[in-house]
Design a protein around this motif. Sequence first.
Motif, mmCIF file in Angstrom:
data_model
loop_
_atom_site.group_PDB
_atom_site.id
_atom_site.type_symbol
_atom_site.label_atom_id
_atom_site.label_comp_id
_atom_site.label_asym_id
_atom_site.label_seq_id
_atom_site.Cartn_x
_atom_site.Cartn_y
_atom_site.Cartn_z
ATOM 1 N N ALA A 56 -29.203 13.512 -17.067
ATOM 2 C CA ALA A 56 -30.455 14.266 -16.999
ATOM 3 C C ALA A 56 -30.280 15.470 -16.072
ATOM 4 O O ALA A 56 -29.856 15.322 -14.925
ATOM 5 N N ALA B 82 -35.178 20.436 -15.588
ATOM 6 C CA ALA B 82 -36.487 19.799 -15.433
ATOM 7 C C ALA B 82 -37.318 20.490 -14.355
ATOM 8 O O ALA B 82 -38.533 20.639 -14.489
ATOM 9 N N GLN C 123 -41.144 19.824 -14.994
ATOM 10 C CA GLN C 123 -41.337 18.523 -15.629
ATOM 11 C C GLN C 123 -41.018 17.359 -14.695
ATOM 12 O O GLN C 123 -41.163 16.202 -15.082
ATOM 13 N N MET C 124 -40.563 17.643 -13.476
ATOM 14 C CA MET C 124 -40.182 16.570 -12.548
ATOM 15 C C MET C 124 -41.396 15.738 -12.145
ATOM 16 O O MET C 124 -42.468 16.281 -11.864
ATOM 17 N N THR D 110 -36.604 12.783 -13.042
ATOM 18 C CA THR D 110 -36.642 13.627 -14.240
ATOM 19 C C THR D 110 -37.491 12.921 -15.304
ATOM 20 O O THR D 110 -37.704 11.700 -15.219
ATOM 21 N N PRO D 111 -37.967 13.651 -16.298
ATOM 22 C CA PRO D 111 -38.775 13.016 -17.347
ATOM 23 C C PRO D 111 -38.060 11.829 -18.009
ATOM 24 O O PRO D 111 -38.684 10.810 -18.289
ATOM 25 N N GLN E 100 -29.016 11.579 -12.814
ATOM 26 C CA GLN E 100 -29.645 12.867 -12.514
ATOM 27 C C GLN E 100 -28.652 13.762 -11.777
ATOM 28 O O GLN E 100 -28.031 13.351 -10.808
#
Length: 823
Positions: free
Chosen positions: A482, A487, A492-493, A498-499, A691
């Motif tokens: 990810a 993100a 989008q965090m 992360t999503p 991540q």
Amino acid sequence: MSDQLFADVILPLPLRDKFTYRVAPHFEPSIKVGVRVVVQFGARKFYSALVYRLHQDEPTGDFEIKEIDAILDREPIVNQAQIIAWEWITNYYCCSLGEVFKAALPSALKMESHSNICFNPNYEMDGELTGEEEALLLMLQGRGQANIKEVNQFLGKKSSYATLKVLLEKNAILIEEKMKDSYKPKTVSFVKLCEAIKAPADIANALEQVKRAKKQTELLEFFFNEAVYASESESRIARKELLEQSGVSDAVLRAVVDKGILEIEDVEIGRLVMDHDEEQYLFDLNDAQEVALDQLNAEFKTNRPVLLHGVTSSGKTEIYIKLIEDVLARGEQVLYLVPEIGLTSQLINRLKRAFGDRAGIYHSKFNDAERVEIWFNILQEREDSYQVVLGARSSVFLPFKKLGLIIVDEEHENSYKQFDPAPRYNARDMAVVLGQIHQAPVLLGTATPSFESYFNAKLNKYALVELKERFKGIEMPEIEVADIRKATRQRQMKSLLTPALYEEVKLALEKKEQVILFQNRRGFAPYIQCTTCGWIPKCKNCDVSLTYHKYRSSLVCHYCGHTTGLSANCGECHSDDIKTKGYGTEQIEEELGLLFPDAQIARMDLDTTRAKNSFDQLIYRFENRQIDILVGTQMVTKGLDFEHVRVVGILNADQLLNYPDFRSFERSFQLMTQVSGRAGRKNKRGKVVIQTSQANHDVLKEVASNNFEQLFNRQMLERKLFRYPPYFRLIKVVVKHKNRERLDRGADQLASLFRKQFKNQVLGPEYPVVGRVQNWYQKEIWLKLDKNKQLPEAKKRIMEMVDQIKSLPNNTGLIIYADVDPM
């Protein structure tokens, strides 16, 4: 050669020499190699030393040879195989036998314990004693024993060794070792009937005696009716159990004891006994495991160490257990090494189910008394002695006599390496040496081999056995990388997630499954910073920033432990605009509580597992699904087996990949693969989310595809080019001093000597990443030496040059040591 017997002894001091003492005639029948003796070293100091060799070669020179003052053991506490191993450590790791002696024995058997002085009951006092000597003997007779400090106080002297020496020569006193906190056998109080009460009529009379005392009557009725009493055999019940189940107080019990009806006896029990009511059983292996087992047994016959490369959750432990079963059937012992104390809690349960009380644990979190008890349990070969010892690296020093197998689990772990103090040994390599000494097979097991071990397997120095499929055919976890930068850019965090990871955690919780999140940094934040002037609080003892721990509202140095309170204002400009930077396990735990308020969240790091049983309690709660999300440091990566974990998240792979070390890619792959292996171990395929800000990094691709071979081949090309292990041998020489100028001068002098001998094989001296720890400035000199037969001679020259530099004027206080094969 004379008729006089001499003993070479090892002192618990960092001295490379052994020292020779005269053995008095009355000690000759009882002295043996491997026993501890009391010797005088220097003008006033007495030490407990270990007898290394007995001989009749009188030392030459113009000096007085002192006599051994006392023998502490009837039988050797160290055997010949151990002494051979100690000598190997001394020569290979550039240290002294005294340092190995200190590291090997439990502290209660070494000089850290206090000399205990007793009156000799066989001595008859006569007129030859001085007033001081007679007074001391009378004191010892009355008190039974005293340590040296108490003797000094009684005589009103700073040192009483001269008086003690005279009394020792007169055989008026005995000196023995008193363990810290005075080692005593562990006992449990039991309650039983007095000898006089046997027939039913006696019982009736006893009840008649207490009929007016209601509580005493209740106690006796419970004992006769509910406890273990049976008139045809001796009966007893644990005092604690009797009081709890009968509901009476200890005062009531004492009253019944005073009437001569019941009596209390203290029964010695081992600290090592564990309750395991489960039926003993062994596992059935699948076809792949059977093939691997057959290959291992065949390779053991070649007398080479064997590397078992099995993917995570392939069932390596079950293979180990089958091998152990065969060894125990031959009446031999097994040493089962693990890299972390925490791993012993799960593994010992599996070993106990298979082998009962023949399996035991040894590690540094046991107290002195427990460690001594285990030492003698193995040394004395009793019927109840352990045949399987599960332990961390210090277990290699135990006094095995019939070692039939050595298992090194998770052999790649750098926790097997001792960093400080000396000896700076690697227990994995020590296991290979022990195997040679005892003629015992050595098995190195892992899902992610160390490059050194895999290189040895490629050269056929080690045998290689591979296990490429998971137990019960469970698929390897799906691994998703990810991109944190993407993100973050798209906003989008979800806090630190992360999503992709957020959705996986959410889905797992909805399905009542468990989650492990890995972040290799404890505390709330790595540091705090003033946004106005950039000030960062630093440790006053070390050149490192202080870590913020929110749960105790303090800033802590993770090198020396220095702690200071958190100030609301900047230490430079006094601004109140102070922000935390980065995140550790504490902050992750807090953020997850906000994201998933209904989830049970726990943290596994050094701060939450300091107590002796805290790690075991965390493991128990997680195994029993009392915890939904476990946040942890490296502790969660090492061989733990959880049935209901479906999702594993690695929160920041960049910290691992960008660490300034030539092994960073190797360690990154190992850590990420190991923590990924905690997912989907039993029933269904797991999911791993890594991540990172470097989504296209080669190591991440190799982790995702589980392609160890590709990583290994790529790294070997670089290591050969830049002269790193396993092609070359590394020795790190550390120079320390509290004065920076003296350190610089001494380090430059030493590096200059090294360059004359080793030329372009020398790097440094340079300050390490943290150049000052606990007020000691330090520099490092690295030597890259060819792996050839001259290596022992090179090490000898290195230590000679170290001694030469330390003896120069103005180098007083300089500390220099060598770390061979640093990790």
